[in-house]
Design a protein around this motif. Sequence first.
Motif, short mmCIF file in Angstrom:
data_model
loop_
_atom_site.label_atom_id
_atom_site.label_comp_id
_atom_site.label_asym_id
_atom_site.label_seq_id
_atom_site.Cartn_x
_atom_site.Cartn_y
_atom_site.Cartn_z
N GLY A 74 0.84 -1.18 0.00
CA GLY A 74 0.00 0.00 0.00
C GLY A 74 0.88 1.24 0.00
N GLY A 75 0.59 2.19 0.88
CA GLY A 75 1.40 3.39 0.96
C GLY A 75 2.43 3.34 2.07
N ARG A 76 2.63 2.15 2.65
CA ARG A 76 3.50 2.05 3.82
C ARG A 76 4.99 2.02 3.46
NH1 ARG A 76 0.33 -2.91 6.60
NH2 ARG A 76 0.00 -3.37 4.39
N VAL A 77 5.33 1.75 2.21
CA VAL A 77 6.73 1.62 1.83
C VAL A 77 7.02 2.58 0.67
CG1 VAL A 77 8.52 0.06 0.98
CG2 VAL A 77 6.75 -0.80 2.54
N GLY A 78 8.07 3.37 0.84
CA GLY A 78 8.43 4.32 -0.20
C GLY A 78 9.02 3.64 -1.43
N GLU A 79 9.03 4.37 -2.55
CA GLU A 79 9.47 3.79 -3.82
C GLU A 79 10.95 3.40 -3.77
OE1 GLU A 79 9.31 2.09 -7.39
OE2 GLU A 79 7.62 2.81 -6.17
N GLN A 80 11.79 4.22 -3.13
CA GLN A 80 13.22 3.86 -3.07
C GLN A 80 13.42 2.56 -2.29
OE1 GLN A 80 15.33 7.25 -1.47
NE2 GLN A 80 15.62 8.15 -3.52
N THR A 81 12.66 2.39 -1.20
CA THR A 81 12.76 1.16 -0.41
C THR A 81 12.28 -0.03 -1.23
OG1 THR A 81 12.42 2.40 1.64
CG2 THR A 81 12.06 0.02 1.72
N ARG A 82 11.20 0.15 -1.96
CA ARG A 82 10.69 -0.92 -2.84
C ARG A 82 11.78 -1.37 -3.80
NH1 ARG A 82 4.89 -1.20 -3.82
NH2 ARG A 82 3.74 0.32 -2.58
#
Length: 341
Positions: free
Chosen positions: A37-45
């Motif tokens: 969902g919105g819990r993980v930022g794109e860089q972390t993904r």
Amino acid sequence: MNQQPTAPTGTPTSADVARLAGVSRATVSYVLNDTAGGRVGEQTRQRVRAAAEELGYIPHAAARSLRAGHSGIVLLATPEITLGPLFSEFFTELRAGLRDHGYTAVIYGDNSGDGGDRAESAARIWAELRPTAVLAGVGTPLTPRSAELLRRSGTRAVITLADPPVAGVHALVLDQRRIGATAAEHLLARGHRALGVVVPTDRSLDLFSLPRLAGVREAVDGGIRVERLDLDYTEQAAARLAADWPGLGLSALFSYNDEYAMLLMSAFQDAGIGIPDEVALVGADDLMLARLLRPRLTSVQQLLPPGRTLADLIDRLIRHPDTPPEIHDLGTARIAVRDSS
């Protein structure tokens, strides 16, 4: 100096991915199972996915099934017979449609055993895979009891292609008798009163050939002759039928499908028997090659729905497992009239 994480020497785990990416195992699970969902930022993904790719990590299907409550497998149970190009194309479209919905299509074929024991045995084998849905093809064993066994094991939708349908089970009906009846109605309209019907000697095809023969017989009245002609799929058998044809007293032939029709067309031509003057010839499945023959082959078209339409239906039944049993007519038949009849 900071020491960089190193890849493990054994089978990589989510913990290994988490260490390499510098995140928690929960974050790895969120990212790789698309539940972040919105819990993980794109860089972390991106960092998690790069770590998983570097390590060669693949999420465990069984663990994912426990989290989701189902496996995502749609089991396509089919008898171990060759269904031909038409059905191969249909199943290819179906698998693509299921994939778009996030399911994995698994084809399972088995002809062992018979009767209720076979049905329950097959259901237990299928249930071991914990399929989300089972589509049992024509000729595969399924009974109300075996369907209930699947549901108790977690299968959300049980669907059959059997005719007649199985009580309490969703059904997709493809009436093979309609194929034979369509061929017979065309030949009767052309004035033929003595019809031959090819029945393959391959007994695994009885599921299709015998209903097509029955459809021919149901379409004619008492004054029409219908002759069953059992035939091996060999040039020698076709040549024998061509040699016997003048003495059979028949004027038209429904040849089970286009492949048998093409085999017989060649044999008739080799024997100097004119088509359609001495034998009106009709096939089924309307293969492209049949249209390229000379004379062009008249064929019964099976009008199946797009495989993706069926995938949409399966997805709906999975999402609503309490839906009362539904019966859907899977296609119809029409004659493609060409030169051979």
